[in-house]
Each structure stands twice: as structure tokens, then as C-alpha cells.
Write a protein that holds these residues in place. Structure first.
Motif, short mmCIF file in Angstrom:
data_model
loop_
_atom_site.label_atom_id
_atom_site.label_comp_id
_atom_site.label_asym_id
_atom_site.label_seq_id
_atom_site.Cartn_x
_atom_site.Cartn_y
_atom_site.Cartn_z
N ASP A 1 0.83 -1.21 0.00
CA ASP A 1 0.00 0.00 0.00
C ASP A 1 0.86 1.26 0.00
OD1 ASP A 1 -2.34 -1.48 0.00
OD2 ASP A 1 -2.71 -1.23 2.15
N ARG A 2 2.04 1.20 0.64
CA ARG A 2 2.95 2.35 0.70
C ARG A 2 3.88 2.43 -0.51
NH1 ARG A 2 3.59 0.27 6.03
NH2 ARG A 2 5.51 -0.72 5.36
N ALA A 3 3.89 1.41 -1.35
CA ALA A 3 4.83 1.32 -2.46
C ALA A 3 4.39 2.16 -3.66
CB ALA A 3 4.98 -0.14 -2.89
N ASP A 4 5.33 2.37 -4.59
CA ASP A 4 5.03 3.02 -5.86
C ASP A 4 4.53 1.98 -6.87
OD1 ASP A 4 5.80 5.70 -5.24
OD2 ASP A 4 7.88 5.05 -5.30
N VAL A 5 3.88 2.45 -7.91
CA VAL A 5 3.39 1.56 -8.97
C VAL A 5 4.56 1.10 -9.84
CG1 VAL A 5 1.03 2.44 -8.97
CG2 VAL A 5 2.77 3.52 -10.43
N PHE A 6 4.34 0.06 -10.63
CA PHE A 6 5.40 -0.57 -11.40
C PHE A 6 6.20 0.39 -12.29
CE2 PHE A 6 7.22 -2.79 -15.00
CZ PHE A 6 7.94 -3.80 -14.38
N PRO A 7 5.57 1.26 -13.08
CA PRO A 7 6.39 2.13 -13.95
C PRO A 7 7.40 2.98 -13.18
CG PRO A 7 4.11 2.19 -14.64
CD PRO A 7 4.14 1.45 -13.33
N VAL A 8 7.03 3.43 -12.00
CA VAL A 8 7.93 4.25 -11.17
C VAL A 8 9.08 3.38 -10.65
CG1 VAL A 8 8.11 5.61 -9.04
CG2 VAL A 8 6.09 5.84 -10.52
N VAL A 9 8.75 2.20 -10.15
CA VAL A 9 9.78 1.30 -9.61
C VAL A 9 10.70 0.83 -10.73
CG1 VAL A 9 10.20 -0.91 -8.45
CG2 VAL A 9 8.36 0.60 -7.65
N HIS A 10 10.13 0.52 -11.89
CA HIS A 10 10.95 0.05 -13.02
C HIS A 10 11.92 1.14 -13.47
CE1 HIS A 10 12.14 -2.34 -16.40
NE2 HIS A 10 11.82 -1.36 -17.24
N ALA A 11 11.48 2.38 -13.51
CA ALA A 11 12.37 3.49 -13.88
C ALA A 11 13.50 3.62 -12.85
CB ALA A 11 11.59 4.80 -13.97
N ARG A 12 13.17 3.48 -11.58
CA ARG A 12 14.17 3.53 -10.52
C ARG A 12 15.18 2.39 -10.68
NH1 ARG A 12 10.81 3.26 -5.83
NH2 ARG A 12 10.23 5.38 -6.35
N TYR A 13 14.68 1.20 -11.04
CA TYR A 13 15.53 0.03 -11.26
C TYR A 13 16.50 0.27 -12.41
CZ TYR A 13 16.90 -4.76 -12.32
OH TYR A 13 17.63 -5.90 -12.57
N ARG A 14 15.98 0.81 -13.50
CA ARG A 14 16.83 1.07 -14.67
C ARG A 14 17.94 2.07 -14.33
NH1 ARG A 14 14.81 0.16 -20.12
NH2 ARG A 14 15.85 2.12 -20.57
N GLU A 15 17.61 3.08 -13.53
CA GLU A 15 18.62 4.05 -13.10
C GLU A 15 19.67 3.38 -12.23
OE1 GLU A 15 16.64 7.31 -11.16
OE2 GLU A 15 15.46 7.79 -12.95
N TRP A 16 19.23 2.53 -11.30
CA TRP A 16 20.16 1.80 -10.42
C TRP A 16 21.10 0.95 -11.26
CZ3 TRP A 16 20.11 -3.63 -10.05
CH2 TRP A 16 21.01 -4.16 -9.12
N LEU A 17 20.55 0.17 -12.17
CA LEU A 17 21.36 -0.73 -12.98
C LEU A 17 22.35 0.06 -13.85
CD1 LEU A 17 21.79 -3.72 -13.57
CD2 LEU A 17 20.13 -3.52 -15.42
N ALA A 18 21.87 1.10 -14.51
CA ALA A 18 22.74 1.92 -15.36
C ALA A 18 23.87 2.57 -14.56
CB ALA A 18 21.93 2.98 -16.09
N SER A 19 23.57 2.97 -13.32
CA SER A 19 24.59 3.64 -12.51
C SER A 19 25.73 2.70 -12.14
CB SER A 19 23.97 4.24 -11.24
OG SER A 19 23.64 3.23 -10.31
N HIS A 20 25.47 1.40 -12.11
CA HIS A 20 26.51 0.43 -11.75
C HIS A 20 27.13 -0.27 -12.95
CE1 HIS A 20 25.91 0.78 -7.46
NE2 HIS A 20 24.61 0.76 -7.67
N VAL A 21 26.34 -0.51 -13.97
CA VAL A 21 26.84 -1.26 -15.13
C VAL A 21 27.40 -0.33 -16.19
CG1 VAL A 21 26.21 -2.84 -17.00
CG2 VAL A 21 25.29 -3.21 -14.70
N GLY A 22 26.73 0.79 -16.42
CA GLY A 22 27.20 1.73 -17.45
C GLY A 22 27.25 1.07 -18.81
N THR A 23 28.42 1.10 -19.44
CA THR A 23 28.57 0.50 -20.78
C THR A 23 29.12 -0.92 -20.72
OG1 THR A 23 30.77 1.47 -21.02
CG2 THR A 23 28.91 2.75 -21.89
N ARG A 24 29.34 -1.42 -19.52
CA ARG A 24 29.84 -2.79 -19.38
C ARG A 24 28.70 -3.77 -19.65
NH1 ARG A 24 32.49 -1.80 -13.72
NH2 ARG A 24 30.70 -0.43 -13.67
N THR A 25 28.99 -5.04 -19.65
CA THR A 25 28.00 -6.06 -20.02
C THR A 25 27.49 -6.81 -18.81
OG1 THR A 25 29.75 -7.69 -20.41
CG2 THR A 25 29.01 -6.38 -22.32
#
Length: 144
Positions: A88-112
Motif C-alpha cells: 500500500d505504501r509502495a510506488d506503482v510498477f512504472p515508477v519502480v521500473h524506472a528507478r531500477y533502470r537508473e540503479w542498474l545503469a549507474s553500476h553497469v554503465g557501458t559494461r556487459t
């Protein structure tokens, strides 16, 4: 994770993995019981692991507010341990997915990286289906 890549097998010549990271993903979902026909992601967790040494680089864990099935049934609560108040306190999927993509990009960058899941349910069944549902909702809003 392959022991040869992690250097624990000393009898075999070590080979570098063809990618830099493992992304371990294991969604949790709410479903209509007793025979699931509708499922909705309620937890979006991942662990990013360095493929060369096996070290955990970072972790991501967000709960997701369900929209199609907003009330968790007792089977779901028992199976996942996730409580109604949490989603009930959480964000909806599109918001969480965007946050996830930012997290992943911040650590992986251009690596594989390569995703590691238990079967194809997480990516093939849930992620693709859910992104498709969200995309269709956006298109409907734009038409109005």
C-alpha cells in the motif's frame, strides 16, 4: 555461479566470463487464487554480482503497489511474507521500473551483464507482460 569463473576449481584453467556482471532477479507477485490467471509484480529485487570475482556489487529491492489485484490474498502473504501495508505504501510498477533502470545503469554503465533467474517466469512471463500492460495504458492516456 560457475565455480570455474570464480576461481574455486584449481584443476581447470580459469577462463574469464564473457560479461562483467550477473544480475540476479527474482520477482514476487500477487495472483488471483486458487488458479492464477492474473499475476502482478509486488516486489522488484536484484543483486548485482561481479562476474569475475563473485563479489556483490550492489543490491536493489523495491516493493510495487499492485493495481489489478490491489488486495493481497492470504496465499500470497504466506508464500512471500509481504504484507498489505507494505505494498500500500509502495510506488506503482512504472515508477519502480524506472528507478531500477537508473540503479542498474549507474553500476553497469557501458559494461556487459547477463540476467540470472529461476526459470523464464521473471523475465519472459512477468517483466515483458507487465511492461506491455504499462505501455498500453500510456498509449490510451495519450489518445484522451
Amino acid at each position: 555461479i560457475n565455480a570455474e569463473y570464480m576461481g574455486t576449481n584449481t584443476k581447470t584453467k580459469m577462463t574469464a566470463p564473457p560479461f562483467d556482471f550477473y544480475v540476479v532477479l527474482d520477482f514476487e507477485a500477487v495472483f488471483d487464487a486458487p488458479r492464477p490467471t492474473v499475476m502482478e509484480i509486488i516486489e522488484y529485487p536484484s543483486v548485482l554480482v561481479d562476474a569475475r570475482c563473485g563479489a556483490v556489487v550492489s543490491e536493489f529491492q523495491n516493493y510495487v503497489k499492485p493495481v489489478l489485484l490491489p488486495v493481497l490474498n492470504s496465499i500470497c502473504v504466506e508464500a512471500t511474507g509481504i504484507q498489505q501495508a507494505t505494498v500500500d505504501r509502495a510506488d506503482v510498477f512504472p515508477v519502480v521500473h524506472a528507478r531500477y533502470r537508473e540503479w542498474l545503469a549507474s553500476h553497469v554503465g557501458t559494461r556487459t551483464c547477463v540476467y540470472v533467474t529461476c526459470g523464464d517466469w521473471d523475465i519472459k512471463s512477468m517483466s515483458c507482460r507487465y511492461l506491455d500492460i504499462c505501455s498500453k495504458k500510456k498509449k490510451k492516456k495519450k489518445k484522451k
